[in-house]
Design a protein around this motif. Structure first.
Motif, PDB file in Angstrom:
ATOM      1  N   ASP A  29      15.668 -12.142  -1.317  1.00 28.95           N
ATOM      2  CA  ASP A  29      16.256 -10.811  -1.497  1.00 28.95           C
ATOM      3  C   ASP A  29      17.678 -10.756  -0.953  1.00 28.95           C
ATOM      4  OD1 ASP A  29      13.906  -9.938  -2.671  1.00 28.95           O
ATOM      5  OD2 ASP A  29      13.167  -8.933  -0.855  1.00 28.95           O
ATOM      6  N   THR A  33      20.872 -10.202  -3.393  1.00 28.71           N
ATOM      7  CA  THR A  33      21.731  -9.041  -3.145  1.00 28.71           C
ATOM      8  C   THR A  33      23.178  -9.492  -3.014  1.00 28.71           C
ATOM      9  OG1 THR A  33      19.935  -7.791  -2.126  1.00 28.71           O
ATOM     10  CG2 THR A  33      22.179  -7.102  -1.581  1.00 28.71           C
ATOM     11  N   GLU A  43      23.535  -0.148  -3.928  1.00 27.60           N
ATOM     12  CA  GLU A  43      22.299  -0.920  -3.865  1.00 27.60           C
ATOM     13  C   GLU A  43      21.660  -0.900  -5.255  1.00 27.60           C
ATOM     14  OE1 GLU A  43      20.968  -2.667  -1.236  1.00 27.60           O
ATOM     15  OE2 GLU A  43      22.916  -2.254  -0.340  1.00 27.60           O
ATOM     16  N   LEU A  44      20.639  -1.699  -5.457  1.00 22.15           N
ATOM     17  CA  LEU A  44      19.966  -1.733  -6.748  1.00 22.15           C
ATOM     18  C   LEU A  44      19.518  -0.332  -7.136  1.00 22.15           C
ATOM     19  CD1 LEU A  44      17.688  -4.870  -6.294  1.00 22.15           C
ATOM     20  CD2 LEU A  44      19.926  -4.736  -7.385  1.00 22.15           C
ATOM     21  N   ASP A  46      17.268   2.554  -9.220  1.00 22.10           N
ATOM     22  CA  ASP A  46      15.824   2.723  -9.308  1.00 22.10           C
ATOM     23  C   ASP A  46      15.207   1.920 -10.453  1.00 22.10           C
ATOM     24  OD1 ASP A  46      15.889   4.385  -7.123  1.00 22.10           O
ATOM     25  OD2 ASP A  46      15.835   6.241  -8.295  1.00 22.10           O
ATOM     26  N   THR A  49      15.121  -1.771  -9.440  1.00 22.78           N
ATOM     27  CA  THR A  49      14.100  -1.926  -8.398  1.00 22.78           C
ATOM     28  C   THR A  49      12.705  -1.888  -9.008  1.00 22.78           C
ATOM     29  OG1 THR A  49      15.554  -0.968  -6.739  1.00 22.78           O
ATOM     30  CG2 THR A  49      13.200  -0.960  -6.249  1.00 22.78           C
ATOM     31  N   ARG A  53       9.877  -4.968  -9.126  1.00 20.88           N
ATOM     32  CA  ARG A  53       8.730  -4.748  -8.242  1.00 20.88           C
ATOM     33  C   ARG A  53       7.528  -5.565  -8.717  1.00 20.88           C
ATOM     34  NH1 ARG A  53       8.509   0.630  -8.384  1.00 20.88           N
ATOM     35  NH2 ARG A  53       9.994   0.679  -6.676  1.00 20.88           N
TER      36      ARG A  53
END
Length: 165
Positions: A29, A33, A43-44, A46, A49, A53
């Motif tokens: 991760d 990143t 940041e990533l 939604d 993400t 997941r």
């Protein structure tokens, strides 16, 4: 081998929540990143993400590569995905790259899948992972169209398959 400085390694099947596996995924991760976040990048989002997941209930196998001294040096998992088996979370520790660990790990995943009668493996990787793309192509993975959940969330994905039968 006489005169070789290469250390031996072995494969170990573990649970998804094995603490050693979690440490390697956390390192991945951090690395991803750094690769994908540019100056001022958020940041990533939604959608990304959600696409990345992993539901532990979908995991079919988690494999660690463990060095001769017991240190975990690589990780990968297989999960069920819309009737296919998908390769996920492939990471080789920085100091172990270039000695064939990634290729050996992918061969082990293929062995597991073949033993289960799986006709192909699929995977998704990103545009800023040329080392991964080179490995997958070198070991016989061929490009396929981007598949869900990556189509809209990560449209610059590279997706591959390897026929096992």
């Amino acid at each position: 081998m006489s005169g070789s400085t290469e250390r031996l390694f072995r494969f170990e099947r573990v649970e998804w929540d094995d603490p050693r596996a979690a440490v390697l995924r956390a390192r991945m991760d951090v690395e991803m990143t750094a690769r994908y976040a540019g100056p001022g990048s958020p940041e990533l989002d939604d959608a990304v993400t959600a696409a990345l997941r992993i539901d532990p209930a979908d995991i079919l196998a988690t494999v660690l590569v463990v060095d001769g001294d017991g240190t975990p040096i690589a990780h990968a998992a297989l999960r069920t995905h819309d009737g296919d088996w998908e390769v996920k979370r492939v990471i080789v520790s920085d100091d172990q790259r270039g000695r064939g660990v990634g290729r050996a790990l992918m061969n082990e995943l293929e062995r597991i899948a073949r033993a289960a009668g799986v006709p192909r493996l699929i995977l998704q990787t990103g545009s800023k992972q040329p080392d991964a793309v080179a490995l997958y192509e070198k070991i016989g993975y061929t490009p396929i169209p981007i598949y869900e959940p990556y189509i809209e969330a990560i449209p610059h994905s590279f997706c591959f398959e390897k026929l096992l039968a």
